[in-house]
Design an enzyme around this catalytic site. Structure first.
Site, PDB file in Angstrom:
ATOM      1  N   ARG A 111       0.854  -1.185   0.000  1.00 17.63           N
ATOM      2  CA  ARG A 111       0.000   0.000   0.000  1.00 17.63           C
ATOM      3  C   ARG A 111       0.895   1.243   0.000  1.00 17.63           C
ATOM      4  NH1 ARG A 111      -2.885   2.983   4.871  1.00 17.63           N
ATOM      5  NH2 ARG A 111      -3.693   4.655   3.571  1.00 17.63           N
TER       6      ARG A 111
ATOM      7  N   HIS B 117      -3.080  10.971   0.649  1.00 14.33           N
ATOM      8  CA  HIS B 117      -2.519  10.772   1.991  1.00 14.33           C
ATOM      9  C   HIS B 117      -1.935  12.120   2.427  1.00 14.33           C
ATOM     10  CE1 HIS B 117      -0.948   7.462   4.840  1.00 14.33           C
ATOM     11  NE2 HIS B 117      -0.589   8.604   5.385  1.00 14.33           N
TER      12      HIS B 117
ATOM     13  N   GLU C 270      -7.266   8.311   6.339  1.00 18.22           N
ATOM     14  CA  GLU C 270      -7.539   8.937   7.642  1.00 18.22           C
ATOM     15  C   GLU C 270      -8.088  10.352   7.514  1.00 18.22           C
ATOM     16  OE1 GLU C 270      -4.040   8.589  10.079  1.00 18.22           O
ATOM     17  OE2 GLU C 270      -4.070   6.397  10.025  1.00 18.22           O
TER      18      GLU C 270
ATOM     19  N   ASN D 222      -7.444   1.529   9.943  1.00 17.95           N
ATOM     20  CA  ASN D 222      -6.132   1.813  10.541  1.00 17.95           C
ATOM     21  C   ASN D 222      -6.347   1.838  12.043  1.00 17.95           C
ATOM     22  OD1 ASN D 222      -5.498   2.300   7.877  1.00 17.95           O
ATOM     23  ND2 ASN D 222      -4.842   4.415   8.173  1.00 17.95           N
TER      24      ASN D 222
ATOM     25  N   TYR E 152      -4.328   2.094  15.874  1.00 15.40           N
ATOM     26  CA  TYR E 152      -3.127   2.266  16.698  1.00 15.40           C
ATOM     27  C   TYR E 152      -3.414   2.117  18.186  1.00 15.40           C
ATOM     28  CZ  TYR E 152      -0.636   3.541  12.505  1.00 15.40           C
ATOM     29  OH  TYR E 152      -0.060   3.483  11.255  1.00 15.40           O
TER      30      TYR E 152
ATOM     31  N   GLU F 186      -3.499  -0.206   8.230  1.00 17.76           N
ATOM     32  CA  GLU F 186      -2.315   0.252   8.986  1.00 17.76           C
ATOM     33  C   GLU F 186      -2.379  -0.308  10.398  1.00 17.76           C
ATOM     34  OE1 GLU F 186      -1.398   4.450   9.242  1.00 17.76           O
ATOM     35  OE2 GLU F 186      -1.848   4.736   7.112  1.00 17.76           O
TER      36      GLU F 186
END
Ligand code: IFM
Length: 438
Positions: free
Chosen positions: A75, A119, A164, A284, A286, A346
């Site tokens: 990606r 992005h 995002e 994504n 985290y 991600e």
């Protein structure tokens, strides 16, 4: 018709401004990140992405690393200012040529190209006309998507329109710690709507030129109230709506969550454009976010607080793999049959990795991090969530936005002076994990 490889898809992720460098080559125009990072005081170490990991020139080395790793997909993102230096008009052929070389090298290596179209590196010329605060940018984004897909639509195996959009809105336009550096707080909402409208217009353009699956990558974070106090619970609900629902409910035909914002920028028909069917959802993940009620007089309906009881990464982010399972199960519960297959687009962590005296780079914390998150993913699958792939952020240590070169997320260590690439122990670990999975 181009297809993704069958079975579970292993991948790695990067983005253009964080790795490419070569910011003035082959006709690339300036982006908001060139402008922002050049301004004093914006980036902690005073650096820019002008060179980054030099992947514009070293992409073949990066592809060779990925082939060695054994991933099925890469990606990457396309830099809009390489394709349209001023954000409008015909394509800059040299820009498209670069991505064609990359895509062809990936295909030759048996790696599926997964292209993100935005992005965060908006052409500065569009920013000068309002950026994502302006509806015009959504239309320009649809045109840009058509240009990229017109050249690469037969070879890119999956498209990701936006990366995002929540982070881009909140850090870029609400708080001002990312480009373009606006501090509009809740007045930043048009940025949410125009990005989503741009997504919908891009979906239509991609469908015209490519039969590959289309998605977008949102980042999700379970909101954890600091206490059971009703004020903290209400704050957590408000945070959850903002991060986890504003950018997702409209994709699945639910419109914006009630009370989310001033919807005066939403025009008739927009929500239909945004709800164009997508083939997958990019997640994504985290960390979860600790939230409590706002202090008196705060302009926001919540306040973010550190989460107690978790180890943290070098970024100070809590390591909470249970949050990945929780988030996936929550998405499944909320959208039900409307939720398409999910890819973790991600997942990763920053640690202060160093090259040892023997020339190797040992990163046991990253191995533990990835292992635990893969277990969480498997648990979510067992709970019934259709998760089809996992992309590690990131292939390489790279330029981490406002943190400059101070945060290392890579499976591969990069010496930012010499550009020497040294696979870390997590790279060897992941290679085994991928092999065993087959
Ligand atoms: O480096 C970023 C990436 O660009 C977007 N997602 C989070 C990563 C780590 O902060």
């Amino acid at each position: 018709m181009p297809e993704l490889p069958g079975g579970f898809l292993w991948g790695v992720s990067t983005s253009a401004y964080q790795i490419e460098g070569a910011v003035t080559e082959d006709g690339r125009g300036p982006s908001v990140w060139d402008t922002f990072s050049a301004a004093p005081g914006r980036i902690v170490d005073g650096t820019t992405g002008a060179v980054a990991t030099d992947s514009y020139h070293r992409y073949a080395d990066d592809v060779a690393l990925m082939r060695d790793l054994g991933v099925g997909a890469y990606r990457f993102s396309v830099a809009w200012p390489r394709i349209q230096p001023d954000g409008t008009g015909p394509a800059n052929a040299a820009g498209l040529d670069h991505y064609e070389r990359l895509v062809d090298a990936l295909l030759d290596a048996g790696i599926a190209p997964v292209a993100t179209l935005f992005h965060w590196d908006l052409p500065q010329a569009l920013q000068d006309r309002g950026g994502w605060l302006s509806r015009e940018t959504a239309h320009r984004f649809g045109e840009y998507a058509a240009l990229v897909a017109g050249r690469l639509g037969d070879r890119v195996r999956m498209w990701i329109t936006l990366n995002e959009p929540f982070v881009h809105m909140s850090l870029g336009y609400a708080l001002g710690t990312h480009a373009p550096g606006e501090q509009l707080l809740f007045d930043a909402f048009p940025v949410a709507h125009h990005q989503l409208l741009g997504h919908g217009l891009a979906v239509a353009a991609l469908r015209d030129h490519s039969s590959s699956p289309v998605t977008l990558a949102n980042n999700y974070s379970p909101a954890r109230p600091a206490t059971d106090d009703p004020a903290d619970l209400a704050a957590a609900a408000a945070y959850d709506a903002l991060q986890n629902r504003v950018f997702t409910d409209p994709l699945f035909g639910l419109g914006y969550p009630e009370g989310a914002a001033d919807l005066s920028v939403v025009r008739e028909g927009d929500l239909d454009v945004i709800a164009a069917p997508i083939d997958a959802l990019g997640v994504n993940y985290y960390n979860p976010t600790g939230v409590r009620g706002p202090a008196d007089g705060s302009p926001l309906p919540f306040e973010m607080v550190p989460l107690e009881g978790y180890p943290t990464t070098a970024f100070g982010w809590p390591v909470a793999p249970d949050g990945l399972r929780e988030m996936l199960v929550a998405l499944h519960a909320r959208y039900g049959a409307a939720l398409p297959p999910v890819y973790i687009t991600e997942s990763g962590c920053a640690y202060d990795d160093v090259i040892g005296p023997d020339g190797s780079c040992d990163d046991p914390q990253r191995i533990a991090y990835l292992d635990a998150h893969l277990d969480a993913l498997a648990a979510a699958q067992a709970d019934g969530v259709d998760v089809r792939g996992y992309f590690v952020w990131s292939l390489l240590d790279n330029w981490e936005w406002a943190e400059g070169f101070t945060k290392r997320f890579g499976l591969v260590h990069v010496d930012f002076d010499t550009q020497a690439r040294t696979p870390k122990s997590s790279f060897a670990w992941l290679r085994e994990r991928i092999r065993d999975h087959r």
